[in-house]
Design a protein around this motif. Structure first.
Motif, short mmCIF file in Angstrom:
data_model
loop_
_atom_site.label_atom_id
_atom_site.label_comp_id
_atom_site.label_asym_id
_atom_site.label_seq_id
_atom_site.Cartn_x
_atom_site.Cartn_y
_atom_site.Cartn_z
N PRO A 42 0.80 -1.24 0.00
CA PRO A 42 0.00 0.00 0.00
C PRO A 42 0.83 1.28 0.00
O PRO A 42 0.42 2.27 -0.60
CB PRO A 42 -0.83 -0.11 1.28
CG PRO A 42 -0.91 -1.57 1.56
CD PRO A 42 0.41 -2.13 1.10
N ILE A 43 1.98 1.29 0.64
CA ILE A 43 2.79 2.51 0.64
C ILE A 43 3.51 2.68 -0.69
O ILE A 43 3.68 3.79 -1.19
CB ILE A 43 3.77 2.56 1.84
CG1 ILE A 43 4.40 3.95 1.97
CG2 ILE A 43 4.86 1.53 1.72
CD1 ILE A 43 3.44 5.04 2.32
N ILE B 149 2.46 1.81 -3.68
CA ILE B 149 1.58 2.20 -4.79
C ILE B 149 1.35 3.70 -4.86
O ILE B 149 0.94 4.21 -5.89
CB ILE B 149 0.22 1.46 -4.74
CG1 ILE B 149 -0.57 1.85 -3.50
CG2 ILE B 149 0.42 -0.03 -4.86
CD1 ILE B 149 -2.00 1.38 -3.49
N THR B 150 1.68 4.42 -3.79
CA THR B 150 1.49 5.87 -3.83
C THR B 150 2.40 6.53 -4.85
O THR B 150 2.05 7.58 -5.40
CB THR B 150 1.71 6.50 -2.44
OG1 THR B 150 3.06 6.27 -2.02
CG2 THR B 150 0.74 5.93 -1.42
N VAL B 151 3.56 5.93 -5.13
CA VAL B 151 4.50 6.53 -6.08
C VAL B 151 3.93 6.51 -7.50
O VAL B 151 3.80 7.57 -8.13
CB VAL B 151 5.89 5.86 -6.01
CG1 VAL B 151 6.80 6.35 -7.13
CG2 VAL B 151 6.52 6.10 -4.65
N ILE C 218 0.82 5.99 -8.53
CA ILE C 218 -0.45 6.70 -8.60
C ILE C 218 -0.21 8.21 -8.62
O ILE C 218 -0.74 8.93 -9.48
CB ILE C 218 -1.38 6.31 -7.43
CG1 ILE C 218 -1.84 4.86 -7.58
CG2 ILE C 218 -2.59 7.24 -7.36
CD1 ILE C 218 -2.55 4.31 -6.35
N GLY C 219 0.60 8.70 -7.70
CA GLY C 219 0.87 10.13 -7.65
C GLY C 219 1.56 10.65 -8.89
O GLY C 219 1.20 11.70 -9.43
N ALA D 112 6.23 -1.77 -6.65
CA ALA D 112 4.96 -2.15 -6.03
C ALA D 112 4.49 -3.51 -6.54
O ALA D 112 3.93 -4.31 -5.77
CB ALA D 112 3.90 -1.09 -6.32
N GLY E 28 -7.42 0.02 -8.58
CA GLY E 28 -7.38 0.45 -7.18
C GLY E 28 -8.62 0.03 -6.42
O GLY E 28 -8.54 -0.37 -5.25
#
Length: 174
Positions: free
Chosen positions: A27-28, A30-32, A34-35, A74, A145
């Motif tokens: 989960p942490i 995937i922020t890269v 997505i952002g 990820a 997502g």
């Protein structure tokens, strides 16, 4: 009462690589992507709204590349989480669909990066077809997502069991 299959899906295949019980790394990570990919789409759209689109047009492919690199990291951790889910279950089918969509999105962005490097004039607004590809890829990322959320919040994949969660509500936990 948890079944053996549910217990297995909550445990990491490798705590070192995928994160410890109740605290997965996927989960942490995937922020890269997505952002980065959402920001690249914002840059693409903004390149059509300014008189000097060059900095946006030049920046967007690098956001795309950052997203691809982040997606690969990820995906490696996500694959470990997928291996914890017993095959033949609805959760496993959702996990495979989630993975396939993410791979499709990552391939689309890798192709988009190469296409932009070869064919996008650096001082002009992003070409409409390139912008459309990014918009479709972000939409597919949103669907994926949703499926990832279903894995965690409906099926409890890599989520601590309720007895462990209860520690957060008793006043005795860390």
């Amino acid at each position: 009462m948890l079944t053996d299959a549910q217990r297995r899906a909550k445990q990491p295949v490798s705590a070192l690589l995928a994160g410890p019980y109740g605290h997965p790394l996927h989960p942490i990570l995937i922020t890269v992507p997505i952002g980065a990919w959402v920001a690249s789409l914002v840059f693409d759209i903004a390149s059509h709204l300014t008189g000097d689109p060059g900095f946006l047009t030049r920046g967007s492919p690098w956001l795309i590349a950052l997203g691809v690199i982040g997606a690969l990291a990820a995906a490696l951790v996500g694959l470990l989480d997928l291996r914890a889910i017993p095959s033949g279950t609805p959760a496993f089918r959702v996990g495979v669909t989630h993975m396939a969509l993410n791979l499709l999105v990552t391939l689309a962005y890798a192709g988009d990066f190469a296409w932009r490097r070869a064919a996008q004039p650096p001082e002009q607004a992003v070409r409409p077809a390139m912008l459309a590809l990014s918009a479709v890829a972000v939409a597919l990322l949103g669907i994926s997502g949703y499926l990832g959320g279903k894995l965690a919040y409906r099926y409890g994949v890599r989520v601590a069991d309720e007895d462990t969660q209860a520690e957060g509500y008793t006043g005795h936990g860390p």
